[in-house]
Write a protein that holds these residues in place. Structure first.
Motif, PDB file in Angstrom:
ATOM      1  N   PHE A   1       0.815  -1.208   0.000  1.00  0.00           N
ATOM      2  CA  PHE A   1       0.000   0.000   0.000  1.00  0.00           C
ATOM      3  C   PHE A   1       0.849   1.260   0.000  1.00  0.00           C
ATOM      4  O   PHE A   1       0.386   2.332  -0.335  1.00  0.00           O
ATOM      5  CB  PHE A   1      -0.919   0.010   1.226  1.00  0.00           C
ATOM      6  CG  PHE A   1      -2.152  -0.821   1.046  1.00  0.00           C
ATOM      7  CD1 PHE A   1      -2.109  -2.192   1.195  1.00  0.00           C
ATOM      8  CD2 PHE A   1      -3.347  -0.233   0.701  1.00  0.00           C
ATOM      9  CE1 PHE A   1      -3.238  -2.964   1.014  1.00  0.00           C
ATOM     10  CE2 PHE A   1      -4.491  -0.996   0.521  1.00  0.00           C
ATOM     11  CZ  PHE A   1      -4.429  -2.373   0.676  1.00  0.00           C
TER      12      PHE A   1
ATOM     13  N   ASP B   1      -0.003 -12.713   6.490  1.00  0.00           N
ATOM     14  CA  ASP B   1      -0.165 -11.676   5.468  1.00  0.00           C
ATOM     15  C   ASP B   1      -0.789 -10.415   6.002  1.00  0.00           C
ATOM     16  O   ASP B   1      -0.431  -9.303   5.616  1.00  0.00           O
ATOM     17  CB  ASP B   1      -1.065 -12.213   4.351  1.00  0.00           C
ATOM     18  CG  ASP B   1      -0.238 -12.721   3.215  1.00  0.00           C
ATOM     19  OD1 ASP B   1      -0.822 -13.166   2.226  1.00  0.00           O
ATOM     20  OD2 ASP B   1       0.999 -12.665   3.329  1.00  0.00           O
ATOM     21  N   LEU B   2      -1.752 -10.588   6.878  1.00  0.00           N
ATOM     22  CA  LEU B   2      -2.476  -9.432   7.376  1.00  0.00           C
ATOM     23  C   LEU B   2      -1.520  -8.462   8.046  1.00  0.00           C
ATOM     24  O   LEU B   2      -1.629  -7.257   7.913  1.00  0.00           O
ATOM     25  CB  LEU B   2      -3.555  -9.878   8.366  1.00  0.00           C
ATOM     26  CG  LEU B   2      -4.516  -8.791   8.833  1.00  0.00           C
ATOM     27  CD1 LEU B   2      -5.268  -8.220   7.659  1.00  0.00           C
ATOM     28  CD2 LEU B   2      -5.495  -9.355   9.845  1.00  0.00           C
ATOM     29  N   SER B   3      -0.565  -9.020   8.745  1.00  0.00           N
ATOM     30  CA  SER B   3       0.394  -8.150   9.417  1.00  0.00           C
ATOM     31  C   SER B   3       1.147  -7.294   8.425  1.00  0.00           C
ATOM     32  O   SER B   3       1.378  -6.112   8.648  1.00  0.00           O
ATOM     33  CB  SER B   3       1.402  -8.983  10.211  1.00  0.00           C
ATOM     34  OG  SER B   3       0.771  -9.618  11.269  1.00  0.00           O
ATOM     35  N   VAL B   4       1.538  -7.917   7.347  1.00  0.00           N
ATOM     36  CA  VAL B   4       2.319  -7.153   6.377  1.00  0.00           C
ATOM     37  C   VAL B   4       1.461  -6.071   5.727  1.00  0.00           C
ATOM     38  O   VAL B   4       1.916  -4.947   5.525  1.00  0.00           O
ATOM     39  CB  VAL B   4       2.899  -8.087   5.306  1.00  0.00           C
ATOM     40  CG1 VAL B   4       3.815  -7.313   4.400  1.00  0.00           C
ATOM     41  CG2 VAL B   4       3.635  -9.223   5.970  1.00  0.00           C
ATOM     42  N   VAL B   5       0.226  -6.413   5.417  1.00  0.00           N
ATOM     43  CA  VAL B   5      -0.688  -5.405   4.873  1.00  0.00           C
ATOM     44  C   VAL B   5      -0.800  -4.238   5.837  1.00  0.00           C
ATOM     45  O   VAL B   5      -0.713  -3.069   5.443  1.00  0.00           O
ATOM     46  CB  VAL B   5      -2.084  -6.021   4.622  1.00  0.00           C
ATOM     47  CG1 VAL B   5      -3.102  -4.934   4.393  1.00  0.00           C
ATOM     48  CG2 VAL B   5      -2.040  -6.942   3.434  1.00  0.00           C
ATOM     49  N   ASN B   6      -0.959  -4.578   7.106  1.00  0.00           N
ATOM     50  CA  ASN B   6      -1.095  -3.512   8.098  1.00  0.00           C
ATOM     51  C   ASN B   6       0.140  -2.646   8.152  1.00  0.00           C
ATOM     52  O   ASN B   6       0.064  -1.427   8.269  1.00  0.00           O
ATOM     53  CB  ASN B   6      -1.352  -4.113   9.485  1.00  0.00           C
ATOM     54  CG  ASN B   6      -2.654  -4.863   9.520  1.00  0.00           C
ATOM     55  OD1 ASN B   6      -3.530  -4.616   8.718  1.00  0.00           O
ATOM     56  ND2 ASN B   6      -2.758  -5.804  10.442  1.00  0.00           N
ATOM     57  N   VAL B   7       1.282  -3.291   8.070  1.00  0.00           N
ATOM     58  CA  VAL B   7       2.517  -2.517   8.113  1.00  0.00           C
ATOM     59  C   VAL B   7       2.616  -1.586   6.918  1.00  0.00           C
ATOM     60  O   VAL B   7       3.022  -0.428   7.043  1.00  0.00           O
ATOM     61  CB  VAL B   7       3.735  -3.452   8.180  1.00  0.00           C
ATOM     62  CG1 VAL B   7       4.968  -2.763   7.662  1.00  0.00           C
ATOM     63  CG2 VAL B   7       3.953  -3.892   9.605  1.00  0.00           C
TER      64      VAL B   7
ATOM     65  N   ILE C   1       0.206  -0.282   5.301  1.00  0.00           N
ATOM     66  CA  ILE C   1      -0.724   0.828   5.531  1.00  0.00           C
ATOM     67  C   ILE C   1      -0.115   1.820   6.513  1.00  0.00           C
ATOM     68  O   ILE C   1      -0.197   3.042   6.343  1.00  0.00           O
ATOM     69  CB  ILE C   1      -2.084   0.317   6.047  1.00  0.00           C
ATOM     70  CG1 ILE C   1      -2.769  -0.495   4.961  1.00  0.00           C
ATOM     71  CG2 ILE C   1      -2.977   1.463   6.474  1.00  0.00           C
ATOM     72  CD1 ILE C   1      -4.112  -1.050   5.357  1.00  0.00           C
ATOM     73  N   GLY C   2       0.515   1.284   7.552  1.00  0.00           N
ATOM     74  CA  GLY C   2       1.196   2.162   8.494  1.00  0.00           C
ATOM     75  C   GLY C   2       2.274   2.985   7.811  1.00  0.00           C
ATOM     76  O   GLY C   2       2.417   4.182   8.049  1.00  0.00           O
ATOM     77  N   LEU C   3       3.016   2.339   6.929  1.00  0.00           N
ATOM     78  CA  LEU C   3       4.058   3.052   6.183  1.00  0.00           C
ATOM     79  C   LEU C   3       3.469   4.148   5.328  1.00  0.00           C
ATOM     80  O   LEU C   3       4.026   5.252   5.221  1.00  0.00           O
ATOM     81  CB  LEU C   3       4.812   2.070   5.283  1.00  0.00           C
ATOM     82  CG  LEU C   3       5.944   1.287   5.922  1.00  0.00           C
ATOM     83  CD1 LEU C   3       6.485   0.287   4.916  1.00  0.00           C
ATOM     84  CD2 LEU C   3       7.041   2.227   6.371  1.00  0.00           C
TER      85      LEU C   3
END
Lengths: 314, 361, 537
Positions: A37, A109-115, A117-119
């Protein structure tokens, strides 16, 4: 007739904008399985680096003195500034991969997506802090005067459009070459097809992933610097484009760079043609045909027009 | 479950009623402005709870819950101002509208993998305000519409509920408790187990007889309904709705709050929203970063590393550590309670290849 | 099992405790808000300050009226010798309004009557009998203070608007030094709403309930809309709203609300006026508009439609609307380019200002039209004109009628000099547009109105404040000569209805005024804004 042709050309130009970011997104997805993202924000950041090289006084933090002292020869000519941005983009991609993504290699995977988004949020904030909300127009390496166009059938095909497309196609060709002819490309393809076996064969997954992020970062930077002449460079530049690029990538197939380009064309044309020829849908809602196209493709062929189908095994 | 003599429903009802009274009484000591701010926060918790149910419990990523909040809000405005429905009746109706919308969005979820669903919901989030402003008669168009009907306490309400600010706060507490109670029961029930089965491996779940359609669509509809309630309550508190209140950033904030709180945990919804409030306040107090959005983004990143289960996980770990310090050495199973996967951070169902690419088995 | 349940309950209670104790910071919005709508919101308050020499404006024929109140004779205040003389002129002008109103009040025609209705010139009425039971005409006044509330954007994407408050405060410092308003100091209470309408609601509630204010000013169109009903129901003056929306000129429905700056409808009327004057021989003229799809753009569009309707010169008006969040406006401009236009008018704000100019050049639109307008909010040269390079040359603009303080031709005028001194003395930079807007525009007009209201029978009250505000006719400090600064009760609720028309010179990178100012004082009707169809009625 000329209005129709002009709309085609407009769609092609907008399509180039969406495609260029979409290709970067696809590269990341293809090599690492992650939908990044923050790809657009990395690209925006790189474009601002180009701005800094072209116009050292533009940053409130550094001011013209600091940049001129640190980097010789500023302001740089446009092609060099773009190169600088590409290098910055590659470096940013590398940094993010090492520091943020790699430690999450075994995370869901969800964690990476969240990261990511955080980025997205953090990088956007950094850009706002450093450069403010003002818009800039980056100089383009292509001729962009009002009369730099080819007259075809009464419509204007801008040289800038041709330039961006040429660049995009060259990049695509190089990517294709790399994927098919080099060891790295082989590693990419193997890793995507069957990671375990690839690892057993000695293909270093970590380095492959790293390379993928670097390349994607560089591509995103190139995209941003090229389009920041027609789309105002401001902190939310890529966020505005993000949904269109995602749509383009989705339509084309998230693991197909060629598909991303095709998807970009579809979206660009949908935006310029639908409001023109479908009654009831005005330009102000041109977002709707774009998203609708994405939804349609997802419903009919979820892996995209050119993506590889996946079978899920229990 | 065997040997219980008191009906848990009654217990919950008592707790709920007690909480409402206590909270409202306490809150009435606070000035009306703060009261309303706090009401709004509580209301947001419902939307975050929606994401918890959809994403955390069923594995359906929703980056578009802001659109459901907006649907509930606009529906409420239309119902109470144009149709003349009383506000309290309008809340469930608006939730219903949002739930129907959510169900429709959930339909594509049947065919799509996690990341693709994320994109669909993102698309909805982005498109919602654009479409909303094209219908000014319903939504106030580009300017937004002030809502003229307000919720006033009926005459027979005793203090502190006779003051409208406190009354509305009380209603918010009541509705929120009801929402959380519903969600809790859902999670504990068979349906909840089905949801988690779908989350963890939907093909396997289907093989075991879980009806994917009803589970996925139903979960999404229910979670959208919760967000719709949040929208309705927001209109009750702030009599002004406008398309730009429900943009993609609202959706991202709700999502981020769910993650930060603990995406699979109901309590996490509350913690996440609390974080949404406390983090900016802390930031202002400590003057860390100018941009409070950045702080939240950082929190998201840091938590992913430190505690992917969100604040709930942090609390649990702290609690367990404290318990271990107090207790004797634990028994053979390590003394850790069996979570039965209820609060585990879900695995967003990746493709087989992608999983292998990252070294997962 | 029990342990975990207990843990959960504790966490729940803890969380609720946190929430209840949360220090009222409603910011569940880490509102970056702007990606979708930033560009929409930059309606730079082109607040203008008038220095008309006479009420009968110049170029425009019979469109101007002399309004109620004695018109001062004499030269433009820009030509006076010192600030003291300027102050003297204002004192005379204030006295004229005081005298006019006092005469009316004493004769029973104006003023707060027994029936609770306050009446003013031009048929203006405020019914105070419908005010809340605890309402007071002098609430917000203490022995030592006149408390004014103000909501503005001090955070978020449009935080630059926060500078206006600085200018206002500086002007009030001056007033307070000179004895304040009849011995009371002006106390400005500023609340930040981040340009978010729901936060404005909260901020206004705080002002209403906790801050005991005499009057409130709001900044931003959506923000002012959001609280307009509340403020009018509370009988709280919502004066000199800092937005260019025409809806504030509606004294029949919203007697407590006024605007101040030149509004979008005026700008549209001026466009029509210019076309009628300069292109009469090309009738019927086809005009195309690029309209931003938000309240800002739509009010331009409906304004132009209304004024163009009766025109003999303008034959057709076509429009392309664009999404404020869109990255480009190429498609819309292409469609307009295919319409064979005579005039192109950009009705947008923010970055699309620049994009419109660029695309108009590229598409060949500029080659085919005889005139192209960019809106007053797109006046910024560095941000919107310079990057477009040659494509920006020749664009017209309704400039807003301001004497820009950095313009050398006004640099010696007594007010400009004095303004610079005062601002610098307060530690502010007089070259910042928004600060001078706060000083010479909003600060000035509020100060003058308070001074007038204080001299009326019954002294400083809310109804007197509004009567004064609805009767103003003065030489505003930074308006170009020839633009009247005047209102007349319910007949003419708009303060500034005139402007210069300027053309951009890309070589010199400057806006050059073309022709005389156009003043449409009193020419527009009131505006009862219909939210559903975005039209003044």
């Amino acid at each position: 007739m000329e209005l129709f042709l002009q709309r085609i050309f407009d769609g092609l130009f907008n399509g180039a904008i969406y495609s260029s970011l979409a290709v970067a997104i696809v590269i990341t997805f293809r090599t690492t399985g992650i939908l990044n993202f923050a790809q657009g924000e990395l690209a925006t950041f790189s474009a601002y680096i180009a701005l800094l090289l072209l116009n050292p006084g533009s940053s409130s933090l550094t001011g013209s003195g600091l940049v001129s002292d640190l980097i010789p020869g500023t302001p740089w000519p446009v092609p060099l500034a773009i190169l600088g941005a590409v290098v910055a983009g590659a470096a940013a991609g590398a940094f993010v991969e090492r520091v943020v993504i790699r430690p999450l290699a075994r995370a869901p995977d969800l964690s990476v997506v969240n990261v990511t988004i955080g980025l997205l949020i953090v990088i956007n904030a950094v850009v706002v802090e450093t450069w403010g909300l003002r818009g800039y127009l980056l100089e383009s390496p292509f001729p962009t005067e009002a009369d730099d166009y080819l007259g075809i059938g009464g419509a204007r095909l801008r040289l800038e459009t041709l330039g961006v497309w040429a660049t995009l196609l060259v990049v695509l060709a190089l990517l294709g070459l790399m994927l098919r002819r080099t060891r790295l490309g082989l590693a990419f393809r193997a890793a995507t097809t069957n990671a375990e076996s690839a690892e057993l064969c000695g293909i270093p997954l970590g380095r492959t992933r790293f390379a993928g992020w670097v390349i994607a970062g560089a591509l995103g930077a190139l995209a941003a610097t090229l389009v920041a002449h027609s789309v105002v460079l401001e902190p939310f530049m890529m966020i505005r484009l993000l949904i269109f690029s995602f749509a383009a990538a989705t339509i084309g197939g998230l693991d197909s760079p060629g598909g991303a380009v095709a998807g970009g064309i579809v979206i660009g044309l949908a935006q310029s043609l639908v409001p023109g020829y479908v009654p009831g849908i005005g330009s102000e809602v041109s977002l709707v045909p774009a998203v609708a196209a994405m939804l349609l493709v997802l419903l009919i062929r979820p892996t995209g027009l050119f993506g590889t189908r996946r079978v899920s095994r229990v | 479950m065997r040997g219980r003599r008191i009906n848990p429903a009654v217990v919950w009802l008592a707790i709920g009623a007690g909480a409402v009274v206590v909270a409202t009484a306490a809150a009435s000591l606070v000035d009306p402005i703060t009261l309303r701010s706090n009401s709004r926060i509580m209301v947001l918790a419902l939307a975050v709870l929606g994401v918890v149910l959809a994403t955390g419990q069923t594995g359906l990523v929703s980056l578009g819950h802001g659109a459901f909040v907006g649907t509930g809000a606009f529906a409420t405005a239309v119902l109470i101002d144009d149709v003349g429905v009383p506000i309290l009746a309008a809340i469930p109706l608006a939730a219903g509208v949002a739930a129907v919308f959510g169900g429709l969005v959930g339909l594509p979820a049947l065919r799509l993998r996690g990341i693709q669903l994320a994109l669909v919901t993102l698309g909805i989030a982005v498109v919602f305000p654009v479409v909303a402003r094209q219908y000014p008669a319903l939504t106030g168009g580009v300017t937004g519409r002030p809502v003229t009907t307000t919720l006033e306490p009926p005459g027979w309400m005793p203090p502190p509920f006779d003051e409208s600010g406190s009354y509305r706060f009380g209603i918010c507490v009541l509705v929120c408790l009801a929402g959380f109670w519903l969600a809790y029961n859902l999670v504990q029930s068979r349906v909840g187990r089905a949801m988690r089965a779908v989350r963890d491996d939907d093909t396997a779940a289907a093989a075991y007889g879980v009806n994917l359609t009803t589970t996925k669509v139903g979960a999404f509809a229910f979670s959208a309904g919760l967000a719709g309630v949040a929208g309705a309550l927001q209109v009750m508190l702030f009599p002004f709705v406008s398309h730009d209140q429900f943009d993609v950033f609202l959706s991202l904030r709700i999502y981020a709050a769910a993650i930060v709180g603990g995406v699979a945990s109901i309590v996490g919804a509350v913690l996440g929203v609390a974080a949404l409030v406390i983090v900016p306040a802390l930031n202002e107090g400590l003057d860390l970063l100018e941009n409070e959005t950045a702080v939240f983004g950082l929190a998201l990143i840091v938590l992913t590393f430190v505690a992917p289960g969100g604040l709930v996980e942090l609390f649990r770990r702290g609690w367990e550590r404290w318990q271990r310090l107090r207790e004797e050495p634990p028994g053979p199973d390590g003394g850790r309670p069996d979570h039965a996967g209820r609060d585990e951070t879900p695995v967003l169902r990746p493709t087989v290849a992608a999983r292998r690419l990252r070294g997962q088995r | 099992m029990r342990g975990r349940r207990w843990l959960r309950l504790m966490a729940l209670l803890f969380a609720f405790g946190l929430i209840a104790a949360a220090c009222g910071d409603s910011d569940d919005d880490a509102e970056t808000g702007g990606a979708t709508d930033t560009t929409a919101g930059t309606e730079e308050t082109t607040a203008t300050t008038a220095a008309p020499e006479e009420t009968t404006a110049t170029t425009m024929d019979d469109t101007t009226e002399t309004t109620g109140g004695a018109a001062p004779e004499g030269t433009s205040i820009g030509d006076l010798a010192s600030i003291e003389e300027v102050q003297a002129v204002w004192e005379t002008e204030r006295q004229a309004v005081v005298d006019m109103l006092t005469a009316g009040i004493e004769s029973g025609e104006y003023g707060l009557g027994e029936d609770g209705i306050a009446r003013g010139p031009g048929g203006y009425e405020i019914d105070t009998s419908v005010c809340p039971a605890d309402w007071s005409n002098t609430a917000g006044l203490t022995d030592t203070e006149v408390r004014l509330g103000y909501t503005t954007a001090q955070s978020g994407n449009l935080a630059a608007y926060g500078d206006i408050a600085l200018g206002m405060q500086s002007y009030y410092n001056f007033i307070n030094e000179e004895g304040g308003i009849g011995g009371r100091n002006i106390e400005l209470i500023v609340k930040d709403d981040g340009y978010v309408a729901s936060q404005t609601i909260e901020a206004v509630d705080e002002l209403l309930q906790n801050e005991n204010v005499f009057a409130i000013t709001t900044l931003g169109s959506p923000n002012t809309f959001a609280v307009r009903d509340t403020l009018n129901a509370a009988c709280m003056p919502q004066i000199f709203s800092q937005t260019g929306h025409p809806a504030w000129g509606d004294p029949m429905n919203y007697p407590w609300t006024t605007g101040f700056q030149m509004d979008y409808y005026t700008e549209a009327a001026l466009w029509v006026q210019w076309i009628e004057e300069n292109m009469a021989d090309q009738a019927p003229v086809k005009v195309g508009g690029l309209v931003m799809d938000n309240d800002f753009g739509l009010s331009y569009e409906s304004g132009f439609e209304q004024f163009a309707e009766g025109s003999d010169v303008i034959g057709e008006f076509v429009v392309q609307k664009h999404d404020p969040a869109a990255p480009t406006v190429t498609n819309e401009v292409t469609t307009l380019a295919g319409e064979d236009l005579d005039v192109f008018i950009s009705m947008t704000a923010g970055n699309p200002c620049l994009l419109a100019i660029q695309d108009a050049g590229r598409s060949g639109l500029l080659d085919t039209v005889d005139a192209a307008f960019t809106p007053s909010v797109c006046k910024g040269i560095e941000a919107y004109m310079a990057p477009a390079e040659t494509a920006a040359d020749g664009w017209l603009i309704v400039g807003g009628g301001q004497k820009v303080s950095t313009d050398p031709q006004f640099a010696d005028e007594p007010f400009i000099v004095w303004e610079g001194e005062r601002l610098t003395g307060d530690g502010l930079d007089p070259n910042v547009d928004l600060i001078t807007t706060g000083f010479a525009g909003f600060g000035w007009v509020t100060g003058q109105t308070l001074l007038i209201a204080n001299e009326l029978p019954d002294g400083l009250t809310r109804t007197n404040l509004l009567l004064a505000a609805r009767s103003l006719e003065m030489s505003a400090p930074a308006l170009l000569d020839g633009i009247t600064f005047a209102v007349n009760g319910a007949e003419d609720p708009f303060f500034i209805e005139g402007s210069d028309i300027s053309r951009f010179n890309a070589t010199d990178q400057a806006w050059i005024q073309e022709g005389d100012v156009i003043d449409l004082n009193g020419a527009k009707g009131n505006c009862a804004w219909n939210l559903e169809i975005s039209v003044c009625e």
